[in-house]
Write an enzyme that holds these catalytic residues in place. Sequence first.
Site, PDB file in Angstrom:
ATOM      1  N   ARG A   9       0.825  -1.214   0.000  1.00  0.00           N
ATOM      2  CA  ARG A   9       0.000   0.000   0.000  1.00  0.00           C
ATOM      3  C   ARG A   9       0.858   1.263   0.000  1.00  0.00           C
ATOM      4  NH1 ARG A   9      -3.671  -0.749   5.100  1.00  0.00           N
ATOM      5  NH2 ARG A   9      -4.389   1.303   4.472  1.00  0.00           N
TER       6      ARG A   9
ATOM      7  N   LYS B 254       2.864 -18.244   7.675  1.00  0.00           N
ATOM      8  CA  LYS B 254       2.053 -18.633   8.821  1.00  0.00           C
ATOM      9  C   LYS B 254       1.497 -17.363   9.487  1.00  0.00           C
ATOM     10  CE  LYS B 254       4.760 -18.197  12.892  1.00  0.00           C
ATOM     11  NZ  LYS B 254       5.095 -18.608  14.192  1.00  0.00           N
TER      12      LYS B 254
ATOM     13  N   HIS C 133       9.363 -21.648   8.600  1.00  0.00           N
ATOM     14  CA  HIS C 133      10.813 -21.403   8.494  1.00  0.00           C
ATOM     15  C   HIS C 133      11.634 -22.406   9.297  1.00  0.00           C
ATOM     16  CE1 HIS C 133      10.187 -19.048  12.219  1.00  0.00           C
ATOM     17  NE2 HIS C 133      11.424 -19.388  12.478  1.00  0.00           N
TER      18      HIS C 133
ATOM     19  N   LYS D  82      15.615 -24.807   8.488  1.00  0.00           N
ATOM     20  CA  LYS D  82      16.806 -24.868   9.349  1.00  0.00           C
ATOM     21  C   LYS D  82      17.596 -26.136   9.055  1.00  0.00           C
ATOM     22  CE  LYS D  82      14.951 -22.076  13.083  1.00  0.00           C
ATOM     23  NZ  LYS D  82      15.922 -21.002  12.995  1.00  0.00           N
TER      24      LYS D  82
ATOM     25  N   GLU E  84      12.430 -19.117  24.119  1.00  0.00           N
ATOM     26  CA  GLU E  84      12.803 -17.771  23.669  1.00  0.00           C
ATOM     27  C   GLU E  84      13.041 -16.895  24.892  1.00  0.00           C
ATOM     28  OE1 GLU E  84      10.426 -16.445  19.942  1.00  0.00           O
ATOM     29  OE2 GLU E  84       9.045 -17.491  21.236  1.00  0.00           O
TER      30      GLU E  84
ATOM     31  N   ASP F 188       1.162 -20.245  17.959  1.00  0.00           N
ATOM     32  CA  ASP F 188       2.337 -19.592  17.385  1.00  0.00           C
ATOM     33  C   ASP F 188       3.489 -20.564  17.150  1.00  0.00           C
ATOM     34  OD1 ASP F 188       3.709 -17.213  16.529  1.00  0.00           O
ATOM     35  OD2 ASP F 188       4.878 -17.320  18.372  1.00  0.00           O
TER      36      ASP F 188
ATOM     37  N   HIS G 172       5.632 -25.137  13.904  1.00  0.00           N
ATOM     38  CA  HIS G 172       7.049 -25.480  14.019  1.00  0.00           C
ATOM     39  C   HIS G 172       7.290 -26.793  14.767  1.00  0.00           C
ATOM     40  CE1 HIS G 172       7.454 -21.511  12.603  1.00  0.00           C
ATOM     41  NE2 HIS G 172       7.416 -20.880  13.754  1.00  0.00           N
TER      42      HIS G 172
ATOM     43  N   LYS H 221       7.935 -17.979  26.005  1.00  0.00           N
ATOM     44  CA  LYS H 221       8.650 -16.708  25.897  1.00  0.00           C
ATOM     45  C   LYS H 221       9.187 -16.320  27.262  1.00  0.00           C
ATOM     46  CE  LYS H 221       6.355 -14.750  21.910  1.00  0.00           C
ATOM     47  NZ  LYS H 221       7.606 -14.734  21.113  1.00  0.00           N
TER      48      LYS H 221
END
Lengths: 311, 512
Positions: B62, B166, B196, B200, B234, B253, B258, B362
Amino acid sequence: MNSASMGLLPDGQDVPFSDIESTMAQLAREGRRRKGGPARALTATVVVVGEPDRMAEAAEALGLLSEAAGVRTILISEGQETAPSARVTAHAIGIAGLAPRFLNNAVAALRLSSLPTAVWWRGGPAEALQEIAHLADRLVIDVEDPARAWRVVGSIVDETAVTDLRWGRLTRWRSIFAHLYDLPAVRHARVRRLSLTASDPFAARLFAGWMRAMLQWSPDVAIHLVRADAPSKWPIESVQLEADGVDITVKTGSGHPCLHATIAGKETSTRIVPLGNGALKAVIGEELAVRSRDIAFERALDAALEVPAWP
Amino acid sequence: MDVSATNPLLDGLRIEPTPQPTVLVIFGASGDLTNRKLLPALYQLARGQRLPAQFRVLGVARTSWDDEAFRAHFHESLKTFAGLADPDEVSKALASDLFYVGGEMDDPALYARIASKLAEPGWPDGVLFYLAIPPTVYKQVVSRLADATLVKPRVDNGWRRVIVEKPFGTDLASARELNRALHRYLDEPQIFRIDHYLGKETVQNLLVFRFANGMFEPVWNRRYIDHVQITAAETVGVERRAAYYESAGALRDMVQNHLMQVLAHVAMEPPIRFSAENVRDRKLDVLLSIQPLQSSNGDDRTPLDVVRAQYTAGWVNGAEVPGYRQEEGVKTSSLTETFVAMRLQLDSWRWAGVPFYIRTGKRLPKRTTEIAIQFRRPPLHLFKRVSPTSISPNLLIVNVQPDEGISVRFEAKLPGTRMQLAPVMMNFRYGSAFGRAVPEAYETLLLDAMLGDPTLFARHDFVEHSWGLITPVHEAWAASGATEIPAYEAGEWGPREADQLIAADGRRWRTL
């Protein structure tokens, strides 16, 4: 002559041949104690054989390389010694002035068992090359005039994966031509002439041999080699492929290590790609990582032997 | 051999393969993913001579840019995310192949402009559309592309593919609906659902490790393996993704995509051959064998297969950090889980009775992703009288990130006259063993999509079955009427309930 005088392993320790393994194990233990951390996994033995004046450069390249990859390096300079001195560090061995007929004995005793052995051949008698090849999984020829070594290749390729270091330096050149061959205008054109300007005649012959072998050119396709005006850090300066309806010119860039390709036909277009790192460490590192037989090299070499050198 | 049919110059070339002439159309060209990942990946592919001989990038977004603004953005991206302080010859050459079309995603005129650009002389008819845009507009963009006849090639050897980022749906129903919508305009081989993690190196290496070695596969089963732990930890919080994360949570998530892919690589049977469909069939079998999950919904009689939790204020990476509910954009009463631990049972001949424990979260103490395969102890402690300490079970650890590699733990005799045993580690590290850089996942995946190789992309049925496992858990959580969920302090390894989950089986989480 000793290892120190050759400039090999300046931080190493002089030991008799029979004490090499025990001293290396001790140095490795001490190194771990000082630095801490776990031992590094070793993945291969790399043997460098050559004339004394070419060893220091190889030692430096391999020293940098072994910092990145876990390899045992064995550096052997040729001479007349039958009981030479040895100098060792935790993961490297230097042997100065060894008589060529004992090369294979030394390597057989010092290579890591059960892991691949690569030999970086920087000069010596062809007979010794043939013998040491039996102990190697990979042989990288790196001599200024490879004519004698190239003649040995045919007899060892079934047992040992062989390459010439200049073949590695030609990878980017081969890659861009492979790339350009995907263009329909190039793929379907009838080739008339290949011209190469080079500072290394053997690299030029190898490249021309590769094109001839892979594209199954008839003898009608003219191959013209031209000596470069001045020495260059790159083995080839330019390649020109003349075909019906399309001309391709690939040259080394000025300044940056790049290849500039011009495709002139109905439309003219250009490509610029990096030439890669031509430093000895980078090129040999790439070659030593390869384990498998390279049929393309073997076919290129066969054809190269038929390509006449420049006048 | 007809040398015109193939490219013999590629034989034996180590810089291979390169795709056929391609236009990469990036929807969301001014967005974060393009900036951080896609543009740097394209530059690295160009440096490695992996891009096609004819290659163009058409950015679509945009933002009111022209070609030059997009090119300037490209150089900025490389400066920030590829460490390229000044443009070099490669980036300049690639920049000249970058073009831009701006407009609203729902405006048919935008697609007419894209069609017109793609039809210009010299533009290849192999087109890869990359949807780096919010999932809510996937359907709209694909239907507009179809309306503009952009999903069908113009010439015989042309092709059209679409990469979808995703999250692919938010539950089973929405994933099915999205698949149906895409299949209305595209055939399955045209759709590349990116994950992704599959790009790896270590995840790909799992297949090599298992199926290119004769010594591991014979013990890769319930007879020798006690259990498997998969951890994806993480240190970061939600950062700028609070709006997305609030509606997603850790289960959506990380686990649905994954970690299910990682699990499938660990547990799959050997494929008949290494082809995309064979590999993806065997991965799907793994999902089909997983027993339905049971979540704690307040009923104490329900076994706890899944634990969720949320971080509170704590200390991570040497600094104090706020709790999840204090993060910008997060509701103060949020029940979104930032941590999930779960136990999976696979109903298969190979894995019956071997639990797979998964945890992800997390604000955990360190950033690491690993698979730990713990073997059974030897049947007899032969050295009990001389070395009374218990023998540590053998462990095989696959480090997915950050230090990619494989380690094996085994028992060894300590040097000395006494018989003393101690565990030792044997390590293989990608970073040091091969002395070459591991490519970024997006480089591998972009290249594979250009080459048309879907092996490392999720197939529609895998996505749906994965949602089929996860959705009942979300439904149970929603039905529980809970107003609070377990908490863990930022910088700790999750809540007490996660420890209880695994302790109930007489096991414990690995200390990482």
